[in-house]
Design a protein around this motif. Structure first.
Motif, PDB file in Angstrom:
ATOM      1  N   CYS A  52       7.517  10.015  -6.440  1.00  9.33           N
ATOM      2  CA  CYS A  52       6.379   9.285  -6.509  1.00  9.33           C
ATOM      3  C   CYS A  52       5.152   9.909  -5.726  1.00  9.33           C
ATOM      4  O   CYS A  52       5.247  10.955  -5.437  1.00  9.33           O
ATOM      5  N   GLU A  53       4.236   9.028  -5.619  1.00 12.74           N
ATOM      6  CA  GLU A  53       2.890   9.599  -5.269  1.00 12.74           C
ATOM      7  C   GLU A  53       2.940   9.627  -3.649  1.00 12.74           C
ATOM      8  O   GLU A  53       3.914   9.162  -2.999  1.00 12.74           O
ATOM      9  N   ASP A  54       2.158  10.624  -2.897  1.00 14.00           N
ATOM     10  CA  ASP A  54       2.276  10.820  -1.563  1.00 14.00           C
ATOM     11  C   ASP A  54       3.672  11.254  -0.760  1.00 14.00           C
ATOM     12  O   ASP A  54       4.573  11.963  -1.483  1.00 14.00           O
ATOM     13  N   ASN A  55       4.144  10.405   0.070  1.00 11.26           N
ATOM     14  CA  ASN A  55       5.425  10.773   0.804  1.00 11.26           C
ATOM     15  C   ASN A  55       6.549   9.861   0.192  1.00 11.26           C
ATOM     16  O   ASN A  55       7.700   9.777   0.571  1.00 11.26           O
ATOM     17  N   CYS A  64       9.565   5.462 -10.260  1.00  9.81           N
ATOM     18  CA  CYS A  64       9.411   6.806  -9.932  1.00  9.81           C
ATOM     19  C   CYS A  64      10.193   7.710  -9.017  1.00  9.81           C
ATOM     20  O   CYS A  64      10.760   6.913  -8.054  1.00  9.81           O
ATOM     21  N   LYS A 111       0.907  -1.151  -0.102  1.00 11.63           N
ATOM     22  CA  LYS A 111      -0.044  -0.085  -0.128  1.00 11.63           C
ATOM     23  C   LYS A 111       0.952   1.234   0.018  1.00 11.63           C
ATOM     24  O   LYS A 111       0.587   2.320  -0.806  1.00 11.63           O
ATOM     25  N   THR A 112       1.775   1.303   0.720  1.00 17.72           N
ATOM     26  CA  THR A 112       2.871   2.332   1.143  1.00 17.72           C
ATOM     27  C   THR A 112       3.702   2.491  -0.440  1.00 17.72           C
ATOM     28  O   THR A 112       3.925   3.693  -0.790  1.00 17.72           O
ATOM     29  N   HIS A 156       2.317   2.025  -3.223  1.00 15.43           N
ATOM     30  CA  HIS A 156       1.425   1.901  -4.408  1.00 15.43           C
ATOM     31  C   HIS A 156       1.378   0.890  -5.453  1.00 15.43           C
ATOM     32  O   HIS A 156       1.432   1.130  -6.568  1.00 15.43           O
ATOM     33  N   ASN A 190       9.217   8.677  -1.745  1.00 12.56           N
ATOM     34  CA  ASN A 190      10.614   9.447  -2.638  1.00 12.56           C
ATOM     35  C   ASN A 190      10.934   8.966  -4.028  1.00 12.56           C
ATOM     36  O   ASN A 190      11.209   9.627  -4.902  1.00 12.56           O
ATOM     37  N   TRP A 191      11.121   7.429  -4.001  1.00  6.84           N
ATOM     38  CA  TRP A 191      11.439   6.812  -4.998  1.00  6.84           C
ATOM     39  C   TRP A 191      11.120   5.437  -4.943  1.00  6.84           C
ATOM     40  O   TRP A 191      10.942   4.779  -3.835  1.00  6.84           O
ATOM     41  N   GLU A 226       9.892   4.604 -15.447  1.00  8.80           N
ATOM     42  CA  GLU A 226      10.134   5.945 -16.331  1.00  8.80           C
ATOM     43  C   GLU A 226      10.915   5.444 -17.604  1.00  8.80           C
ATOM     44  O   GLU A 226      10.732   6.237 -18.704  1.00  8.80           O
ATOM     45  N   ASP A 286      10.431   6.000   1.660  1.00 13.95           N
ATOM     46  CA  ASP A 286       9.253   6.857   2.099  1.00 13.95           C
ATOM     47  C   ASP A 286       9.733   8.026   3.111  1.00 13.95           C
ATOM     48  O   ASP A 286      10.332   7.916   4.098  1.00 13.95           O
TER      49      ASP A 286
END
Length: 128
Positions: free
Chosen positions: A101-104, A98, A11-12, A14, A106-107, A58, A128
């Motif tokens: 990335c989304e939310d917190n 990514c 979940k974290t 994604h 980082n990669w 990417e 994260d």
């Protein structure tokens, strides 16, 4: 971190764990500034490309023929899961998914190593 599960790490990150995935393992490693997240699972090799495509990397994954001299991702070692480090394996397809990335998150990076004639292990690592 205690209480981390494959589901909570997925979940974290994604990421949805594929239905055909086996031997799924994950960890959430607490850091001073950022947390490391790792997840690995085995898929039938013919399903790996479909999973990777859903991550929308990417660029296409590159093939690294030789093992690296050392593990370059010391903050998220897969040895915590009892697995070989993808950096130290030969014939690994890998790439950035990514950054940022989304939310917190980082990669997120992915690596794929063949286990046998029919299966491959997918490694995901993120911060994260």
């Amino acid at each position: 971190m205690d209480g981390a599960t494959v589901e909570s790490v997925a979940k974290t990150l994604h990421v949805r764990l594929p239905a055909a995935a086996t031997e799924a393992k994950a960890a959430h490693l607490a850091g001073l500034q950022d947390d490391g997240l790792i997840m690995a699972f085995v898929l039938p090799t013919d399903e790996v490309d479909e999973f990777v495509a859903q991550l929308k990397p990417e660029q296409p994954l590159s093939l690294r023929e030789q093992p690296l001299a050392r593990n370059t991702n010391r903050s998220t070692p897969f040895s915590h899961l009892g697995l070989p480090e993808p950096d130290l394996l030969a014939a690994v397809r890998e790439g950035q998914v990514c950054a940022p990335c989304e939310d917190n998150l980082n990669w997120l990076k992915v690596a794929v190593a063949q286990v046998d004639d029919r299966t491959s292990r997918v490694y995901l690592s993120g911060v994260d």
